[in-house]
Design a protein around this motif. Structure first.
Motif, PDB file in Angstrom:
ATOM      1  N   ASP A   1       3.288   9.911  -2.390  1.00  0.00           N
ATOM      2  CA  ASP A   1       3.165  10.109  -0.945  1.00  0.00           C
ATOM      3  C   ASP A   1       3.159   8.755  -0.260  1.00  0.00           C
ATOM      4  OD1 ASP A   1       2.585  10.746   1.657  1.00  0.00           O
ATOM      5  OD2 ASP A   1       0.985  12.160   1.166  1.00  0.00           O
ATOM      6  N   GLU A   2       4.323   8.247   0.037  1.00  0.00           N
ATOM      7  CA  GLU A   2       4.446   6.940   0.681  1.00  0.00           C
ATOM      8  C   GLU A   2       4.073   7.003   2.154  1.00  0.00           C
ATOM      9  OE1 GLU A   2       7.830   3.411   1.224  1.00  0.00           O
ATOM     10  OE2 GLU A   2       8.116   5.055  -0.207  1.00  0.00           O
ATOM     11  N   ASP A   3       4.488   8.080   2.842  1.00  0.00           N
ATOM     12  CA  ASP A   3       4.290   8.170   4.283  1.00  0.00           C
ATOM     13  C   ASP A   3       2.812   8.225   4.672  1.00  0.00           C
ATOM     14  OD1 ASP A   3       7.009   8.110   4.672  1.00  0.00           O
ATOM     15  OD2 ASP A   3       7.223  10.285   4.880  1.00  0.00           O
ATOM     16  N   SER A   4       2.019   8.991   3.922  1.00  0.00           N
ATOM     17  CA  SER A   4       0.601   9.103   4.265  1.00  0.00           C
ATOM     18  C   SER A   4      -0.094   7.759   4.151  1.00  0.00           C
ATOM     19  CB  SER A   4      -0.085  10.122   3.345  1.00  0.00           C
ATOM     20  OG  SER A   4       0.348  11.437   3.635  1.00  0.00           O
TER      21      SER A   4
ATOM     22  N   MET B   1       0.810  -1.213   0.000  1.00  0.00           N
ATOM     23  CA  MET B   1       0.000   0.000   0.000  1.00  0.00           C
ATOM     24  C   MET B   1       0.849   1.272   0.000  1.00  0.00           C
ATOM     25  SD  MET B   1      -2.979   1.348   2.628  1.00  0.00           S
ATOM     26  CE  MET B   1      -3.924  -0.164   2.561  1.00  0.00           C
ATOM     27  N   PRO B   2       1.888   1.379   0.845  1.00  0.00           N
ATOM     28  CA  PRO B   2       2.723   2.588   0.785  1.00  0.00           C
ATOM     29  C   PRO B   2       3.410   2.762  -0.571  1.00  0.00           C
ATOM     30  CG  PRO B   2       3.083   1.421   2.839  1.00  0.00           C
ATOM     31  CD  PRO B   2       2.288   0.500   1.967  1.00  0.00           C
ATOM     32  N   LYS B   3       3.789   1.653  -1.205  1.00  0.00           N
ATOM     33  CA  LYS B   3       4.453   1.745  -2.508  1.00  0.00           C
ATOM     34  C   LYS B   3       3.483   2.234  -3.586  1.00  0.00           C
ATOM     35  CE  LYS B   3       8.305   0.206  -0.804  1.00  0.00           C
ATOM     36  NZ  LYS B   3       9.403   1.169  -0.551  1.00  0.00           N
ATOM     37  N   ILE B   4       2.227   1.764  -3.502  1.00  0.00           N
ATOM     38  CA  ILE B   4       1.218   2.253  -4.444  1.00  0.00           C
ATOM     39  C   ILE B   4       0.985   3.743  -4.224  1.00  0.00           C
ATOM     40  CG2 ILE B   4      -1.210   2.062  -5.126  1.00  0.00           C
ATOM     41  CD1 ILE B   4      -1.075  -0.895  -4.356  1.00  0.00           C
TER      42      ILE B   4
END
Length: 244
Positions: free
Chosen positions: A194-197, A184-187
């Motif tokens: 925005d990986e962190d959000s 999910m963070p990579k998508i």
């Protein structure tokens, strides 16, 4: 977790900091929010929302508050059924996206109102139904938000909440954990830069109470005849209750 901190994903922060950081998350993802929902759920979020609104059973002329309504997905569905819907969100960037989408669709019957779920400005007993979809886990003080939901509902009013949790299906649980934590963070990085959000959004699901725990919180706020309808073994749940 101490009495002075709340969870922001896997971190413990002050309530004020969580409110600020959640606001920053949704301001960051607002423009790509619906695209990301499609990408991350393979479009299934649309089916879940359709099912959710069928459970709400909005009626012509009813006054419904759609809290954390952001981009309007739930409100558009209820407006089609003739309900008078007030769309509220704490984040103006999310509301702005929803207003723009409504204009593009030629929908002008919705009321848009910036609101904090924990301290609504509405009078007591003014809504026939209160809905919140994929928003309650981002509220800093969930019990306060549930009590506010109860306060603004008329007697006989109904509460409906659509929210993620952890699935209890063996096998699928491990796949779901891998997907949400790793992919999910990579998508989010690929589509919204925005990986962190999206890492926070995945972590917030893990920190949210289990379905039966959350049902107990809904009852503690004063609701009766509470129910949990599990989807995908509890990965997604429709919670409901009534004010009498």
């Amino acid at each position: 977790m101490s009495n002075d901190t709340v969870s922001f994903g896997y971190e413990e922060v002050s309530p004020a900091e969580k409110t600020q950081r959640v606001g920053a998350v949704f301001s960051s993802v607002a423009a790509k929010y619906d695209v990301m929902n499609d990408a991350m759920s393979a479009g299934m979020h649309r089916l879940w929302k359709d099912r959710f609104v069928r459970r709400v059973k909005p009626q012509p002329g009813e006054a419904i508050l759609d809290m954390a309504g952001g981009t309007g997905d739930i409100a558009f569905r209820m407006e089609e059924r003739g309900a008078s819907v007030t769309v509220s969100d704490i984040n103006q960037d999310m509301l702005d996206v929803g207003i723009e989408r409504a204009m593009q669709r030629g929908i002008d019957g919705l009321v848009w109102s910036r609101q904090n779920a924990e301290a609504l400005t509405f009078e007591d007993r003014v809504f026939d139904a209160y809905t919140i979809a994929f928003g309650i886990r981002n509220v800093t003080n969930i019990p306060a938000a549930l009590k506010e939901a109860h306060r603004v509902l008329k007697f006989g009013g109904r509460f409906f909440c659509l929210e993620f949790s952890s699935t209890d299906w063996p096998g699928f649980r491990e796949v779901y954990d891998l997907y949400s934590h790793k992919l999910m963070p990579k998508i989010g990085k690929l589509i919204a830069d925005d990986e962190d959000s999206y890492r926070y959004l995945a972590e917030s699901i893990r920190r949210f109470p289990k379905p039966l725990e959350f049902e107990a919180m809904i009852r503690a706020a004063g609701f009766v005849n509470t129910r949990v309808e599990k989807i995908l073994g509890g990965a997604v749940n429709i919670h409901s209750g009534w004010k009498v």
